[in-house]
Design a protein around this motif. Structure first.
Motif, mmCIF file in Angstrom:
data_model
loop_
_atom_site.group_PDB
_atom_site.id
_atom_site.type_symbol
_atom_site.label_atom_id
_atom_site.label_comp_id
_atom_site.label_asym_id
_atom_site.label_seq_id
_atom_site.Cartn_x
_atom_site.Cartn_y
_atom_site.Cartn_z
ATOM 1 N N THR A 242 81.219 25.561 38.391
ATOM 2 C CA THR A 242 81.175 26.173 39.790
ATOM 3 C C THR A 242 82.242 25.684 40.472
ATOM 4 O OG1 THR A 242 79.545 24.515 40.288
ATOM 5 C CG2 THR A 242 78.532 26.456 39.768
ATOM 6 N N ALA A 243 82.421 26.440 41.563
ATOM 7 C CA ALA A 243 83.502 25.760 42.621
ATOM 8 C C ALA A 243 83.017 26.364 43.966
ATOM 9 C CB ALA A 243 84.904 26.531 42.461
ATOM 10 N N ARG A 252 87.617 34.749 46.532
ATOM 11 C CA ARG A 252 86.736 34.491 45.108
ATOM 12 C C ARG A 252 85.632 35.158 44.900
ATOM 13 N NH1 ARG A 252 86.834 27.771 44.794
ATOM 14 N NH2 ARG A 252 89.041 27.445 44.626
ATOM 15 N N GLN A 255 84.520 35.857 41.587
ATOM 16 C CA GLN A 255 83.872 34.909 40.550
ATOM 17 C C GLN A 255 82.483 34.834 41.026
ATOM 18 O OE1 GLN A 255 87.895 32.565 41.486
ATOM 19 N NE2 GLN A 255 86.370 31.244 40.660
ATOM 20 N N SER A 273 78.517 28.720 46.282
ATOM 21 C CA SER A 273 79.296 28.290 45.201
ATOM 22 C C SER A 273 79.810 29.486 44.485
ATOM 23 C CB SER A 273 78.723 27.426 44.228
ATOM 24 O OG SER A 273 78.385 26.083 44.844
ATOM 25 N N TRP A 275 81.309 30.826 40.363
ATOM 26 C CA TRP A 275 81.840 30.329 39.034
ATOM 27 C C TRP A 275 83.302 30.100 39.194
ATOM 28 C CZ3 TRP A 275 77.360 29.235 37.326
ATOM 29 C CH2 TRP A 275 76.189 30.013 37.552
ATOM 30 N N ARG A 276 83.462 29.220 38.403
ATOM 31 C CA ARG A 276 84.726 28.469 38.405
ATOM 32 C C ARG A 276 85.918 29.815 37.638
ATOM 33 N NH1 ARG A 276 87.351 23.309 37.349
ATOM 34 N NH2 ARG A 276 85.296 22.269 37.776
ATOM 35 N N GLU A 433 76.018 20.381 42.902
ATOM 36 C CA GLU A 433 77.286 20.746 42.514
ATOM 37 C C GLU A 433 77.847 19.557 43.659
ATOM 38 O OE1 GLU A 433 80.944 21.847 41.789
ATOM 39 O OE2 GLU A 433 79.208 22.454 40.686
ATOM 40 N N GLU A 436 84.031 17.954 45.890
ATOM 41 C CA GLU A 436 85.308 17.371 45.370
ATOM 42 C C GLU A 436 85.793 15.984 45.746
ATOM 43 O OE1 GLU A 436 88.402 18.482 42.776
ATOM 44 O OE2 GLU A 436 86.947 19.793 43.435
#
Length: 615
Positions: A242-243, A252, A255, A273, A275-276, A433, A436
């Protein structure tokens, strides 16, 4: 004028040392030609210890090392280190196998000479220690391969003298570094200065060859790389699939989709979030086996990150902290776990320390040597890392109670300590999650501190924001990783008894009472440089060296004996006849019927030493 080398000089440097009592560190000086020093002992092979590798289970994860083929070409010897090294370098069968073929030598010799050599005056003890070490280093240099290294572990009593001695034996240019190991983290308040470090001198046989062959250290966190699905690309770890997503930035959106897993589950990305990767890329990664859904295939997706894709490794540095490789207390706990009812060694070495040394200086299948075995840490770690090994121990009680017993536990998969297992990796909990730059370890520490801060605050415990923080930082630990599953084996041996002795009263060499039968045959063969014959078809001769055949007779050599031997040789072969008694005319007769042959009278034909110098 020729350039002179700087050398270390000490009392009786030109002499050799022999033990004055079996099984203890006690020595006396003799002439280097004295047979008590020169005699080569052979190995007497006892039992072979063999273990079976345990099967894998779902309870654990397994590292790549756990799949290495367990080695069984290993040698555990009861005997004095000097005699063992002479056997390895001089007995033809052993020399062929080990001379120039040992990749790594680690020795942890006696540190405190005042305790080890208690019967000597202060001005002599350092000389005894230096002579003992000099003679052993010369043998070890012969055993070392061109790309090999030797690691000598000492404290500050003899370290400075050893540095000069190793310069002399291995050459100044082959000094690599001096590793400083933080062996303790506690303070010794009874000392004037609390000593917390040991030193490990590292020398090579050929500096350039070793520099090209040595291994880098794995980067931090690489211990978490495992291979639970036997991926042919090797060990891997997993990272979130995830991102972060900010709808206001209108990015995004491609995604955000309903993801379908191979098990048939349909999943949406967590709140906040995406998906990456996009869905087409996700499907490509599925085909490439780069997405992990847990051991049962029902967990959320995580991206596989392979160790081979991590750029390079780390150059070893010379400061090894307790956190990295453990302390003597760590080692004591390892020994006590194996032998709970026995007093631990005063200065054992932790397995992680030897793991790092063996990793840097060797590869699976290489030979590792340690001639001061003690509790057997070097051999135990070498076995767990897929190396072959040779080790010896002087004290029989230590050999039986610790060294052999420990190695038996290792091959039988009864040693779960040391480097056998690694704690599971700390990762984010399911559906969590982490931001970062925040690691799972960071999150676990945060949660621990937060719980302590609100321990006496009931209102804070109920606060939704506190609860949300705890949910957002929730972590778990993956399965424990197994690095060693037992298996392999080792040959147990001891040194043969002395067959040659020197009598000061008679000023001549004598055969001992042990010099009889096969013991005498093997001793004569080893000391004359002959390899034993093991042919089941012809028992006429005992050993061979090139075209020369050896026959050892415990009795009288006559011309009739010579004639019977001549009938069993081929053209171009010669005979060496060794006998305890030789009749007149036998030497001349043998030389006449088989040119190039000779008779050796025992013991004078092997050792003709006399103290007066009449060799």
């Amino acid at each position: 004028m020729a350039q002179q080398r700087l050398q270390l000089t000490w009392y009786n440097k030109d002499k050799a040392l022999i033990p004055i009592e079996s099984g203890k560190y006690g020595y006396t000086w003799v002439d280097p030609s004295d047979p008590r020093y020169c005699e080569t002992h052979t190995l007497v092979y006892d039992d072979f210890v063999e273990g079976v590798q345990s099967e894998k289970t779902e309870e654990f994860s397994y590292s790549e090392r756990a799949d290495l083929e367990p080695q069984d070409d290993n040698l555990l010897i009861l005997g004095e280190s000097g005699d063992v090294l002479e056997a390895l370098t001089r007995v033809p069968e052993l020399a062929e196998k080990y001379v120039g073929k040992v990749k790594l030598i680690y020795i942890d010799p006696p540190f405190n000479t005042a305790q080890t050599f208690a019967n000597y005056e202060d001005n002599l003890e350092h000389s005894v220690w230096l002579t003992m070490m000099r003679d052993r280093l010369l043998h070890m240099k012969k055993l070392l391969s061109d790309d090999g290294s030797i690691w000598v572990h000492l404290d500050d009593v003899e370290n400075h003298r050893m540095r000069v001695l190793m310069d002399e034996v291995f050459g100044v240019g082959n000094f690599m570094c001096e590793v400083i190991w933080e062996k303790r983290t506690t303070r010794e308040n009874r000392s004037v200065v609390s000593v917390s470090t040991d030193f490990i001198l590292v020398y090579t046989k050929k500096r350039g060859d070793w520099s090209r062959s040595r291994n880098l250290l794995m980067r931090d966190g690489s211990e978490g790389y495992i291979n639970p699905d036997n991926d042919p690309r090797g060990p891997w770890t997993s990272v979130p699939f995830t991102a972060q997503f900010n709808p206001a930035e209108n990015e995004r959106w491609s995604q955000r989709y309903r993801l379908r897993t191979p098990a048939g589950l349909e999943l949406e990305p967590p709140v906040g979030s995406v998906w990456r990767f996009t869905e087409p890329r996700y499907n490509e990664l599925i085909v490439d086996n780069r997405i992990w859904f847990g051991a049962d295939g029902k967990a959320g997706p995580r991206l596989k990150k392979f160790l081979l894709e991590v750029q390079g490794g780390l150059v070893p540095h010379t400061l090894w902290t307790a956190l990295e490789v453990g302390t003597t207390d760590t080692a004591k706990r390892e020994i006590q776990a194996l032998f709970p009812n026995k007093a631990a060694f005063s200065t054992p070495k932790p397995e992680r320390l030897l793991e790092r040394i063996i990793h840097i200086g060797s590869n699976p299948g290489d030979i590792v040597l340690d001639v001061f075995a003690g509790s057997g840490t070097t051999a135990a770690v070498a076995q767990k890392m897929g190396r072959r090994w040779v080790t010896c121990e002087l004290v029989e009680d230590t050999f039986n109670r610790f060294t052999k017993a420990r190695l038996e536990k290792v091959v039988n998969d009864q040693d779960s300590g040391g480097i056998t297992r690694t704690k599971g990796e700390r990762v984010a909990a399911d559906n969590v999650e982490l931001p970062e730059g925040v690691s799972a370890d960071d999150a676990a520490k945060f949660t621990s501190v937060l719980n302590k801060l609100i321990a006496n605050d009931p209102e804070a415990k109920k606060d939704p924001r506190i609860k949300a923080l705890k949910v957002a930082s929730k972590t778990k630990r993956t399965k424990e990783v197994i690095n060693w599953r037992g298996g392999g084996g080792f040959q147990v041996a001891h040194l043969s008894p002395s067959c040659f002795d020197y009598s000061p009263d008679l000023n001549r060499v004598m055969l001992t009472s042990e010099a009889t039968g096969q013991t005498l045959v093997e001793s004569v063969a080893a000391n004359l440089g002959f390899s034993l014959l093991h042919s089941e078809d012809d028992h006429t001769f005992d050993a061979r060296r090139g075209n020369a055949l050896l026959k050892v007779i415990e009795g009288v050599a006559t011309t009739d004996v010579v004639d019977s031997l001549v009938n069993h040789i081929q053209p171009g072969e010669t005979i060496v006849l060794a006998a305890t008694t030789v009749m007149d005319g036998v030497r001349q007769h043998l030389r006449r019927v088989v040119k190039g042959s000779r008779v050796v009278s025992l013991p004078d034909g092997v050792f003709s030493y006399s103290k007066d110098g009449d060799e």
